[in-house]
Design an enzyme around this catalytic site. Sequence first.
Site, PDB file in Angstrom:
ATOM      1  N   HIS A  59       9.722  -4.293   3.292  1.00 11.70           N
ATOM      2  CA  HIS A  59       9.992  -3.626   2.017  1.00 11.70           C
ATOM      3  C   HIS A  59       9.349  -4.314   0.815  1.00 11.70           C
ATOM      4  O   HIS A  59       9.489  -3.827  -0.307  1.00 11.70           O
ATOM      5  CB  HIS A  59      11.507  -3.561   1.798  1.00 11.70           C
ATOM      6  CG  HIS A  59      12.111  -4.922   1.659  1.00 11.70           C
ATOM      7  ND1 HIS A  59      12.368  -5.723   2.746  1.00 11.70           N
ATOM      8  CD2 HIS A  59      12.442  -5.649   0.564  1.00 11.70           C
ATOM      9  CE1 HIS A  59      12.845  -6.875   2.327  1.00 11.70           C
ATOM     10  NE2 HIS A  59      12.902  -6.864   1.001  1.00 11.70           N
ATOM     11  N   HIS A  74       7.660  -4.587  -4.684  1.00 11.98           N
ATOM     12  CA  HIS A  74       8.929  -4.361  -3.985  1.00 11.98           C
ATOM     13  C   HIS A  74       9.089  -2.858  -3.798  1.00 11.98           C
ATOM     14  O   HIS A  74       9.215  -2.125  -4.769  1.00 11.98           O
ATOM     15  CB  HIS A  74      10.086  -4.941  -4.806  1.00 11.98           C
ATOM     16  CG  HIS A  74      11.276  -5.299  -3.986  1.00 11.98           C
ATOM     17  ND1 HIS A  74      12.145  -4.350  -3.500  1.00 11.98           N
ATOM     18  CD2 HIS A  74      11.733  -6.503  -3.548  1.00 11.98           C
ATOM     19  CE1 HIS A  74      13.096  -4.957  -2.808  1.00 11.98           C
ATOM     20  NE2 HIS A  74      12.864  -6.269  -2.821  1.00 11.98           N
TER      21      HIS A  74
END
Length: 152
Positions: A59, A74
Site C-alpha cells: 500500500h 501512500h
Amino acid sequence: MTLAVQSPVAGKTVPMSEVPDPVFAQAMVGPGLAVQPSGEGRQTAVAPVDGTVVTLHPHAFVVQGEDGRGVLVHLGIDTVKQKGEGFTLHVVKGEEVRAGQPLVEWDPSEVAKAGYSPIVPVVALDANPDALSALLTGADVAPGDAIFVWED
C-alpha cells in the site's frame, strides 16, 4: 538542485490538509500534495521520481533519489489493514526505477468499498515546507504529470 515530483496516479490534486489522517494532514512526515484518484477499476501507481525503491509495502512505497531525497507515496488511508489484498507489486525493494515506471497495481474503488479513503498522499519526506513550490492544487492530473517542485 530542483526535483520535479510527478503524480503516481490519475486524479485531482488536493492540499495535504484535506487528507483524512492527521499524520499526513499535519505534514508530520513532510509536506506535499495528495491525489484523489479518478476512474474505475485497477490502476497502476508509478514512481514519482527517479531513484531507488528504499521502502516497499503493498500500500505504500518510498523512492529515494541519488541526492538522498525521498518521496513517499501512500495508496489510500489505513490501507495497511488490507494486508496487501488487492495490491500487486511490480518492483522489489532496492530496485532502481525511473519516474513514471509502474510500481504497484491497485483498485481505488475496492479500497473505498472496504471502507477506507483511496486518497494518495505524495510526501517530500523530512522536507521544509518552504522547499516546495509550484504545488499543482485542484488540477486534474495523469500519472507522470509534475505536481510540485522540491528545491534542495
